[in-house]
Motif scaffolding. Structure first.
Motif, PDB file in Angstrom:
ATOM      1  N   ASP A 134      10.082  40.677  63.289  1.00 19.59           N
ATOM      2  CA  ASP A 134       8.829  41.379  63.099  1.00 19.59           C
ATOM      3  C   ASP A 134       9.023  42.931  62.705  1.00 19.59           C
ATOM      4  O   ASP A 134       8.502  43.453  61.614  1.00 19.59           O
ATOM      5  CB  ASP A 134       7.752  41.390  64.167  1.00 19.59           C
ATOM      6  CG  ASP A 134       7.379  39.995  64.307  1.00 19.59           C
ATOM      7  OD1 ASP A 134       7.566  38.945  63.620  1.00 19.59           O
ATOM      8  OD2 ASP A 134       6.879  39.594  65.382  1.00 19.59           O
ATOM      9  N   VAL A 135       9.823  43.634  63.517  1.00 14.74           N
ATOM     10  CA  VAL A 135      10.266  45.139  62.995  1.00 14.74           C
ATOM     11  C   VAL A 135      10.748  45.314  61.761  1.00 14.74           C
ATOM     12  O   VAL A 135      10.618  45.955  60.824  1.00 14.74           O
ATOM     13  CB  VAL A 135      10.869  45.605  64.049  1.00 14.74           C
ATOM     14  CG1 VAL A 135      11.286  47.267  63.492  1.00 14.74           C
ATOM     15  CG2 VAL A 135      10.048  45.668  65.361  1.00 14.74           C
ATOM     16  N   ALA A 137      10.247  43.228  59.226  1.00 15.28           N
ATOM     17  CA  ALA A 137       9.432  43.118  58.144  1.00 15.28           C
ATOM     18  C   ALA A 137       8.755  44.566  57.884  1.00 15.28           C
ATOM     19  O   ALA A 137       8.410  44.691  56.952  1.00 15.28           O
ATOM     20  CB  ALA A 137       8.465  41.807  58.461  1.00 15.28           C
ATOM     21  N   ARG A 138       8.522  44.965  58.997  1.00 13.28           N
ATOM     22  CA  ARG A 138       7.801  46.214  58.887  1.00 13.28           C
ATOM     23  C   ARG A 138       8.432  47.402  58.421  1.00 13.28           C
ATOM     24  O   ARG A 138       7.956  48.155  57.575  1.00 13.28           O
ATOM     25  CB  ARG A 138       7.269  46.834  60.531  1.00 13.28           C
ATOM     26  CG  ARG A 138       6.582  48.147  60.442  1.00 13.28           C
ATOM     27  CD  ARG A 138       6.207  48.203  62.082  1.00 13.28           C
ATOM     28  NE  ARG A 138       6.084  49.416  62.409  1.00 13.28           N
ATOM     29  CZ  ARG A 138       5.941  50.100  63.796  1.00 13.28           C
ATOM     30  NH1 ARG A 138       5.671  49.158  64.670  1.00 13.28           N
ATOM     31  NH2 ARG A 138       5.798  51.374  64.030  1.00 13.28           N
ATOM     32  N   GLU A 140      10.666  46.812  55.938  1.00 11.29           N
ATOM     33  CA  GLU A 140      10.836  46.343  54.282  1.00 11.29           C
ATOM     34  C   GLU A 140       9.434  46.731  53.893  1.00 11.29           C
ATOM     35  O   GLU A 140       9.475  47.482  52.828  1.00 11.29           O
ATOM     36  CB  GLU A 140      10.959  44.765  54.421  1.00 11.29           C
ATOM     37  CG  GLU A 140      12.324  44.520  54.821  1.00 11.29           C
ATOM     38  CD  GLU A 140      12.468  42.988  54.766  1.00 11.29           C
ATOM     39  OE1 GLU A 140      11.309  42.119  55.003  1.00 11.29           O
ATOM     40  OE2 GLU A 140      13.329  42.408  54.858  1.00 11.29           O
ATOM     41  N   ALA A 141       8.313  46.847  54.712  1.00 13.54           N
ATOM     42  CA  ALA A 141       6.954  47.015  53.764  1.00 13.54           C
ATOM     43  C   ALA A 141       7.018  48.877  53.871  1.00 13.54           C
ATOM     44  O   ALA A 141       6.517  49.391  52.713  1.00 13.54           O
ATOM     45  CB  ALA A 141       5.837  46.937  54.835  1.00 13.54           C
ATOM     46  N   GLU A 142       7.544  49.548  54.810  1.00 13.32           N
ATOM     47  CA  GLU A 142       7.619  50.892  54.793  1.00 13.32           C
ATOM     48  C   GLU A 142       8.703  51.296  53.745  1.00 13.32           C
ATOM     49  O   GLU A 142       8.198  52.280  53.090  1.00 13.32           O
ATOM     50  CB  GLU A 142       7.890  51.412  56.175  1.00 13.32           C
ATOM     51  CG  GLU A 142       7.011  51.316  57.285  1.00 13.32           C
ATOM     52  CD  GLU A 142       7.386  51.885  58.624  1.00 13.32           C
ATOM     53  OE1 GLU A 142       6.671  52.160  59.581  1.00 13.32           O
ATOM     54  OE2 GLU A 142       8.586  52.427  58.656  1.00 13.32           O
ATOM     55  N   THR A 152       9.776  53.261  63.738  1.00 10.82           N
ATOM     56  CA  THR A 152      10.023  51.987  63.340  1.00 10.82           C
ATOM     57  C   THR A 152      11.414  51.568  63.680  1.00 10.82           C
ATOM     58  O   THR A 152      11.997  50.891  64.162  1.00 10.82           O
ATOM     59  CB  THR A 152       9.552  51.425  61.904  1.00 10.82           C
ATOM     60  OG1 THR A 152       8.253  51.678  61.688  1.00 10.82           O
ATOM     61  CG2 THR A 152       9.898  49.976  61.676  1.00 10.82           C
TER      62      THR A 152
END
Length: 236
Positions: A134-135, A137-138, A140-142, A152
């Motif tokens: 999940d981190v 994925a976070r 990648e979004a950032e 993160t």
């Protein structure tokens, strides 16, 4: 015959410090437990109020005692804040003098994490790393928004090693991170593209998930190569 000098006798405040620590151990107190009052400590340790206060102040500075004004004194919870401040201060001094104490700290953390990923793999495939995914994925979004945040990045490492069940791991890694963070004004912005930052972390996660010890250790070293390059720019 030359007289051998006697070792200096510890001050009453130092004796009081040892007395308080001994009291905590003898009574089997743990973090959060209340401590005797100043007056009770004076009586039990047979020292003055000034010595007790000086001792408590010193023990508070290293996290052994927690003084809550209006509530009392308690056994402190372990904190590495004193270590962080000292390491950050000396790192800042060595940066000014053309040396790089921070490089040595990064090397220690790299060695530590290389061993930790091996221990993680030893736990087997049943280790739950969903929170780490999940981190990522976070991250990648950032990265798509322009930059992976330090929070993160830190969370990735914290969650990755949490299955080891060793609370000291999180505190030690956090201490190294805090030193690095305190020196951010000298280090400047990361020069790695955000996508590369994500890839380096994903490579560690993927190797651990696959149980590939060599790949995991290699991924940790590759991750810290970027950190070392950032520090090396200061004297480049």
């Amino acid at each position: 015959m030359t007289a051998v000098p006697r070792p200096a006798r510890p001050s009453r405040a130092v004796e009081a410090q040892e007395g308080v620590k001994d009291l905590i151990v003898r009574r089997g107190l743990v973090a959060g437990d209340p401590l005797p009052t100043e007056s009770e400590l004076m009586e039990e340790l047979q020292v003055s109020r000034n010595s007790v206060r000086e001792a408590l102040k010193a023990l508070q500075a290293v996290g052994i005692v927690d003084i809550r004004h209006g509530f009392g004194m308690f056994v402190g919870r372990m904190s590495l804040s004193g270590l962080v401040d000292e390491l950050a201060f000396h790192s800042r001094i060595t940066l000014q003098n053309g040396m790089n104490h921070l490089v040595h700290l990064i090397e220690i953390r790299e060695i530590l994490e290389s061993g930790l990923v091996e221990r993680l793999i030893e736990l087997g495939r049943e280790v739950d790393l969903k929170a780490v995914a999940d981190v990522i994925a976070r991250m990648e979004a950032e990265a798509q928004a322009g930059m992976v945040s330090p929070e993160t990045d830190r969370l990735f490492h914290d969650l990755l090693y949490r299955p080891l069940g060793n609370p000291l791991v999180s505190q030690l890694l956090g201490a190294f991170w805090d030193v690095y963070h305190q020196l951010r004004d000298r280090l400047g912005e990361p020069d790695e593209p955000p996508g590369d930052v994500v890839k380096r972390h994903r490579d560690i996660y993927t190797a651990v998930l696959a149980g590939d010890r060599d790949a995991a250790v290699a991924a940790v070293h590759a991750h810290f190569e970027g950190v070392r390059n950032r520090v090396a720019r200061i004297h480049g």
